[in-house]
Motif scaffolding. Structure first.
Motif, PDB file in Angstrom:
ATOM      1  N   GLU A  57       0.854  -1.194   0.000  1.00  0.00           N
ATOM      2  CA  GLU A  57       0.000   0.000   0.000  1.00  0.00           C
ATOM      3  C   GLU A  57       0.884   1.235   0.000  1.00  0.00           C
ATOM      4  OE1 GLU A  57      -3.727  -1.223   2.754  1.00  0.00           O
ATOM      5  OE2 GLU A  57      -1.768  -1.213   3.714  1.00  0.00           O
ATOM      6  N   LYS A  58       0.415   2.258  -0.720  1.00  0.00           N
ATOM      7  CA  LYS A  58       1.139   3.529  -0.691  1.00  0.00           C
ATOM      8  C   LYS A  58       0.658   4.280   0.537  1.00  0.00           C
ATOM      9  CE  LYS A  58       2.417   5.857  -4.704  1.00  0.00           C
ATOM     10  NZ  LYS A  58       2.234   6.935  -5.587  1.00  0.00           N
ATOM     11  N   ASP A  61      -1.983   6.787  -0.222  1.00  0.00           N
ATOM     12  CA  ASP A  61      -3.336   6.244  -0.413  1.00  0.00           C
ATOM     13  C   ASP A  61      -4.003   5.962   0.929  1.00  0.00           C
ATOM     14  OD1 ASP A  61      -3.067   6.386  -3.148  1.00  0.00           O
ATOM     15  OD2 ASP A  61      -2.312   4.338  -3.344  1.00  0.00           O
ATOM     16  N   GLU A  65      -7.448   7.694   2.563  1.00  0.00           N
ATOM     17  CA  GLU A  65      -8.527   6.928   3.225  1.00  0.00           C
ATOM     18  C   GLU A  65      -8.780   7.486   4.626  1.00  0.00           C
ATOM     19  OE1 GLU A  65      -7.302   2.777   2.341  1.00  0.00           O
ATOM     20  OE2 GLU A  65      -8.958   2.350   3.755  1.00  0.00           O
ATOM     21  N   LYS A 118      -2.952  14.282   4.166  1.00  0.00           N
ATOM     22  CA  LYS A 118      -2.155  13.694   3.075  1.00  0.00           C
ATOM     23  C   LYS A 118      -0.670  14.070   3.186  1.00  0.00           C
ATOM     24  CE  LYS A 118      -4.543  14.578  -0.735  1.00  0.00           C
ATOM     25  NZ  LYS A 118      -4.628  15.284  -2.043  1.00  0.00           N
ATOM     26  N   ARG A 193      -0.828  14.628  -7.620  1.00  0.00           N
ATOM     27  CA  ARG A 193      -0.206  13.340  -7.277  1.00  0.00           C
ATOM     28  C   ARG A 193       1.157  13.209  -7.974  1.00  0.00           C
ATOM     29  NH1 ARG A 193      -3.136   9.181  -4.694  1.00  0.00           N
ATOM     30  NH2 ARG A 193      -1.044   8.452  -4.221  1.00  0.00           N
TER      31      ARG A 193
END
Ligand code: ASP
Length: 456
Positions: A57-58, A61, A65, A118, A193
């Motif tokens: 998983e990044k 990301d 979430e 983020k 991104r």
């Protein structure tokens, strides 16, 4: 121009303790001038490379979430564990506290809130590595003023002076988190991104770096997409213009907006692999000598285009008709990729996703609307209007194309010999590249035929 090098390390380079160990070796190695280190958030390693699921998983990301479900402790724990595994044995309580502070931020503006969370990915990575490696950490608050476009912020011009001044007074090596800055009102806003590439490029431009090194997990920029061509060659030297032509359709090793600041200051970019250091990768430079034997440097291909073919007797002599046709697309919110004209016909090509929406997933409504409006424009001419889908665009690029005789004929013959039906050909006046419209079903055939003939 200084002797300093800016090195940006992408997500995979800081995904695991092993990877970070390689980064440390690079920082400690030969070149004392590699002083400004920009890092992404820990990224993901794909299944084949790494069997441990937690690395698939990044972190960015996961943070996106978490921004949507800020009370979810499981997601938060998964994020903090990634930092713990980056440096086992280091106390990560401070990072955990920082993430909690971000979760407790005001939620009145959801986009601003999401960005605050983020940005933690890059910030925590830079803070942690600075601490364990004993390097100075410089916060983006001191370097980058960005526009208030959350999730897609732009670095504002005053940042250049801020970066230059702030970094001028520092000896030794420093770490800067990529991907975000602060608005004039003092909130965190992230770039688009992959934006750490941009951070690195701005730092390189501001300090007048000798080179901007962009460390990733591939050996450089391939001459063709590895999903279409088996084991394509890595390009050694590429100009910024050639890169632009190739990124237009599918080359995404280096963020396309990151080209501008370094191109403007003529700072060469070296895209290279953390995991095969000191092997060199692709150098992107302002100018290069072209090899007359190799006029083509790379081939790019992008799917997902469609076209309206419009034909009517006497179309060519209707004053202003091309403008009216293009204006119809503009008014319908469709931006046109290119239009190719014959004598009494014209083809307008655009990206398919622009006519699709949640309410109209097949694009029926938009297609009918465009069809009717185009018919209306040519009402007394008995027009033939056809909608065609499943087009792909192939870009054959290289600065040698301009000087090479009959190159367009040679490439076109190669394509037709391979059984590829050419829908249209286009070449701008600068003759930097040749653009072909083909059926998407022919993409692999087309790219391989050109690769085998001109690049192998
Ligand atoms: N971590 C951010 C992303 O995943 C920025 C970057 O990696 O450059 O987009």
């Amino acid at each position: 121009m200084s002797e300093n090098i800016v090195a940006k390390f992408g997500g995979t380079s800081v995904a695991t303790a092993n990877a970070a160990g390689m980064v440390k070796k690079i920082i400690d190695s030969d070149d004392e001038n590699r002083r400004y280190i920009v890092v992404s958030a820990p990224g993901k390693l794909d299944e084949k490379e790494y069997l441990n699921e937690k690395y698939r998983e990044k972190v960015t990301d996961l943070l996106i979430e978490l921004g949507k479900k800020p009370d979810d402790e499981t997601i938060k724990d998964r994020i903090i564990q990634r930092y713990q595994s980056l440096s086992p044995g280091t106390d990560v309580t401070e990072l955990s506290d920082l993430l909690n502070q971000r979760r407790a931020m005001p939620k009145d503006n959801p986009k601003r809130y999401a960005d605050g969370i983020k940005a933690f990915g890059e910030e925590a990575c830079a803070r942690l590595l600075a601490k364990v490696w004993g390097l100075a950490y410089i916060d983006p608050k001191e370097l980058f003023v960005v526009s208030e476009e959350y999730g897609n912020a732009r670095i504002l011009p005053q940042s250049e002076e801020m970066v230059r001044k702030r970094l001028a007074g520092i000896d030794g090596k420093i770490i800067i988190p990529g991907f975000y800055g602060y608005t004039e009102k003092g909130s965190i806003a992230t770039l688009s991104r992959g934006g750490s590439d941009l951070t690195g490029a701005y730092v390189a431009a501001a300090v007048g770096a000798k080179t901007y090194e962009n460390f990733t997990d591939v050996d450089g920029i391939c001459a063709a997409n590895p999903n279409l061509v088996n084991n394509p060659k890595t390009i050694r030297f590429l100009t910024f213009e050639e890169l632009r032509d190739l990124t237009y359709s599918g080359f995404n090793v280096f963020h396309d907006e990151a080209v501008q600041p370094v191109q403007e200051k003529q700072i060469p970019v070296h895209v290279r692999n953390t995991f095969s250091f000191p092997k060199t990768g692709t150098f992107i430079c302002y100018e290069r000598r072209s090899n007359p034997q190799k006029p083509i440097v790379g081939i790019a291909y992008k799917n997902g285009f469609c076209a309206f073919d419009i034909a009517a007797f006497g179309l060519n002599s209707m004053r202003g008709i091309e403008r009216k046709i293009l204006q119809t697309f503009e008014e319908e919110g469709v931006s046109v990729e290119c239009s190719i004209g014959g004598i009494d016909d014209v083809s307008v090509i655009f990206a398919e996703d622009q006519i699709l929406s949640e309410d109209d997933p097949e694009g029926c409504f938009k297609i009918n609307m465009l069809n009717n409006r185009l018919k209306g424009l040519l009402a007394n001419k008995n027009p033939k209007i056809n909608f065609n889908e499943n087009y792909g665009i192939l870009v054959v690029a290289g600065k040698g194309i301009k000087e090479s005789e009959y190159i367009q004929t040679k490439v076109s013959t190669t394509l037709s010999d391979a059984g590829v039906k050419i829908k249209f050909i286009s070449q701008g006046p600068s003759e930097r590249c040749i653009i072909y419209g083909i059926n998407s079903a022919d993409s692999s055939k087309a790219v391989n035929a050109i690769y085998d003939k001109f690049l192998k």
